[in-house]
Structures are given as structure tokens and as C-alpha cells.
Design a protein around this motif. Structure first.
Motif, PDB file in Angstrom:
ATOM      1  N   GLY A 161     138.207  20.458 110.590  1.00 19.35           N
ATOM      2  CA  GLY A 161     139.431  19.676 110.683  1.00 19.35           C
ATOM      3  C   GLY A 161     140.664  20.484 111.038  1.00 19.35           C
ATOM      4  N   MET A 162     140.818  21.649 110.414  1.00 19.27           N
ATOM      5  CA  MET A 162     142.016  22.464 110.631  1.00 19.27           C
ATOM      6  C   MET A 162     141.791  23.576 111.651  1.00 19.27           C
ATOM      7  N   GLY A 163     140.545  23.792 112.042  1.00 16.79           N
ATOM      8  CA  GLY A 163     140.243  24.811 113.037  1.00 16.79           C
ATOM      9  C   GLY A 163     140.296  26.237 112.525  1.00 16.79           C
ATOM     10  N   VAL A 164     140.166  26.425 111.229  1.00 16.86           N
ATOM     11  CA  VAL A 164     140.177  27.763 110.628  1.00 16.86           C
ATOM     12  C   VAL A 164     138.762  28.340 110.723  1.00 16.86           C
ATOM     13  N   ALA A 165     138.652  29.604 111.097  1.00 14.77           N
ATOM     14  CA  ALA A 165     137.336  30.259 111.154  1.00 14.77           C
ATOM     15  C   ALA A 165     136.722  30.293 109.757  1.00 14.77           C
ATOM     16  N   TRP A 166     135.401  30.186 109.682  1.00 10.68           N
ATOM     17  CA  TRP A 166     134.766  30.153 108.371  1.00 10.68           C
ATOM     18  C   TRP A 166     135.016  31.435 107.589  1.00 10.68           C
ATOM     19  N   GLN A 167     135.107  32.580 108.296  1.00 13.03           N
ATOM     20  CA  GLN A 167     135.377  33.848 107.617  1.00 13.03           C
ATOM     21  C   GLN A 167     136.761  33.820 106.963  1.00 13.03           C
ATOM     22  N   THR A 168     137.727  33.273 107.655  1.00 14.07           N
ATOM     23  CA  THR A 168     139.087  33.177 107.127  1.00 14.07           C
ATOM     24  C   THR A 168     139.133  32.218 105.948  1.00 14.07           C
ATOM     25  N   ALA A 169     138.414  31.111 106.034  1.00  9.42           N
ATOM     26  CA  ALA A 169     138.382  30.130 104.950  1.00  9.42           C
ATOM     27  C   ALA A 169     137.809  30.747 103.676  1.00  9.42           C
ATOM     28  N   LEU A 170     136.721  31.500 103.800  1.00  6.04           N
ATOM     29  CA  LEU A 170     136.141  32.138 102.615  1.00  6.04           C
ATOM     30  C   LEU A 170     137.044  33.243 102.079  1.00  6.04           C
ATOM     31  N   GLY A 171     137.657  34.003 102.974  1.00  3.69           N
ATOM     32  CA  GLY A 171     138.615  35.026 102.543  1.00  3.69           C
ATOM     33  C   GLY A 171     139.796  34.414 101.831  1.00  3.69           C
ATOM     34  N   GLY A 172     140.267  33.278 102.328  1.00  3.74           N
ATOM     35  CA  GLY A 172     141.372  32.582 101.678  1.00  3.74           C
ATOM     36  C   GLY A 172     141.001  32.108 100.286  1.00  3.74           C
ATOM     37  N   ARG A 173     139.777  31.682 100.121  1.00  7.32           N
ATOM     38  CA  ARG A 173     139.303  31.238  98.801  1.00  7.32           C
ATOM     39  C   ARG A 173     139.299  32.405  97.810  1.00  7.32           C
ATOM     40  N   ILE A 174     138.829  33.542  98.243  1.00  4.85           N
ATOM     41  CA  ILE A 174     138.805  34.722  97.370  1.00  4.85           C
ATOM     42  C   ILE A 174     140.221  35.139  97.012  1.00  4.85           C
ATOM     43  N   TYR A 175     141.096  35.177  97.993  1.00  3.46           N
ATOM     44  CA  TYR A 175     142.496  35.535  97.751  1.00  3.46           C
ATOM     45  C   TYR A 175     143.127  34.567  96.758  1.00  3.46           C
ATOM     46  N   PHE A 176     142.955  33.275  96.987  1.00  5.00           N
ATOM     47  CA  PHE A 176     143.530  32.252  96.121  1.00  5.00           C
ATOM     48  C   PHE A 176     143.002  32.385  94.703  1.00  5.00           C
TER      49      PHE A 176
END
Length: 124
Positions: A92-107
Motif C-alpha cells: 500500500g505505501m510502497g515501502v521495501a520489506w527490509q525497511t518495514a522490518l527495520g522500522g519495526r525493530i527501531y520502533f
């Protein structure tokens, strides 16, 4: 040995009862082994790698809960979160899966109070 390790009689159970409960729980939760790889492969992740990570991750933490904490609970990835990443964040947002998982860890570690699974001991 099992009686002493898990205090079965204190909990009013038997080895047979615990084996049946464990098999029942495994059968109930085994769907995640098929669902997680299929959902996350839509986002671009390798299906086999997701299957291995799901099986090892769920198995290791479940065994650890039983042996180290003596608390009979199974842990596995949440389907809602997998679907959210795949369909909302990645597709939906066009975020790469690697970035999405990295964002989850950061959050998770930098903003633990906003995380529904609150309890992190590390803060950024």
C-alpha cells in the motif's frame, strides 16, 4: 525427572496430559507455518527463509518458555501484523520489506511505551 523439572503433580497434571496438550497446541498453531511464508512472500520475502525463521523462532521461544520459565505457553508471529506489513506498509505505501522490518525493530526498542507488546528494557 519430568515430574521434578515441571512440578506436574503440584499442577495436578501428568506427563500424558501434557503431551496431549502440547500436540493439541501444535496442531492448533501449525497454520502459521503455512500462512506466514505465503503472506510475506507477497511482500517480496523468500518463502523458504520465512518458513525456517518462523519454525525456528516459534520453536526456540516456546521451548525456552517451558524450560527456563516453566510457563506453558506457545509463541508465534501474529497474523494481523504480518498482513499489515504486507498489504498496508509494503504494497500500500510502497515501502521495501527490509525497511518495514527495520522500522519495526527501531520502533520496538526506541518507543516501547507505544508498542502493544510493551516491555522492552532498552531505550534509544
Amino acid at each position: 525427572m519430568l515430574e521434578k523439572l515441571f512440578a506436574l503433580s503440584e499442577r495436578n497434571t501428568t506427563v500424558k496430559g501434557e503431551i496431549i496438550a502440547g500436540l493439541t497446541t501444535f496442531i492448533t498453531m501449525a497454520y502459521i507455518l503455512f500462512l506466514a511464508p505465503n503472506l510475506l512472500s507477497i511482500a517480496g520475502m523468500d518463502k523458504d527463509a520465512v518458513l525456517i525463521a518462523t519454525a525456528l523462532g516459534g520453536g526456540i521461544v516456546t521451548i525456552a518458555m517451558g524450560l527456563l520459565v516453566n510457563y506453558p505457553i506457545c509463541l508465534a508471529p501474529g497474523v494481523g501484523l504480518l498482513a499489515f506489513y504486507t498489504f498496508t506498509v509494503v504494497l500500500g505505501m510502497g515501502v521495501a520489506w527490509q525497511t518495514a522490518l527495520g522500522g519495526r525493530i527501531y520502533f520496538r526498542y526506541c518507543f516501547p511505551h507505544f508498542d502493544p507488546h510493551y516491555g522492552a528494557s532498552t531505550h534509544c
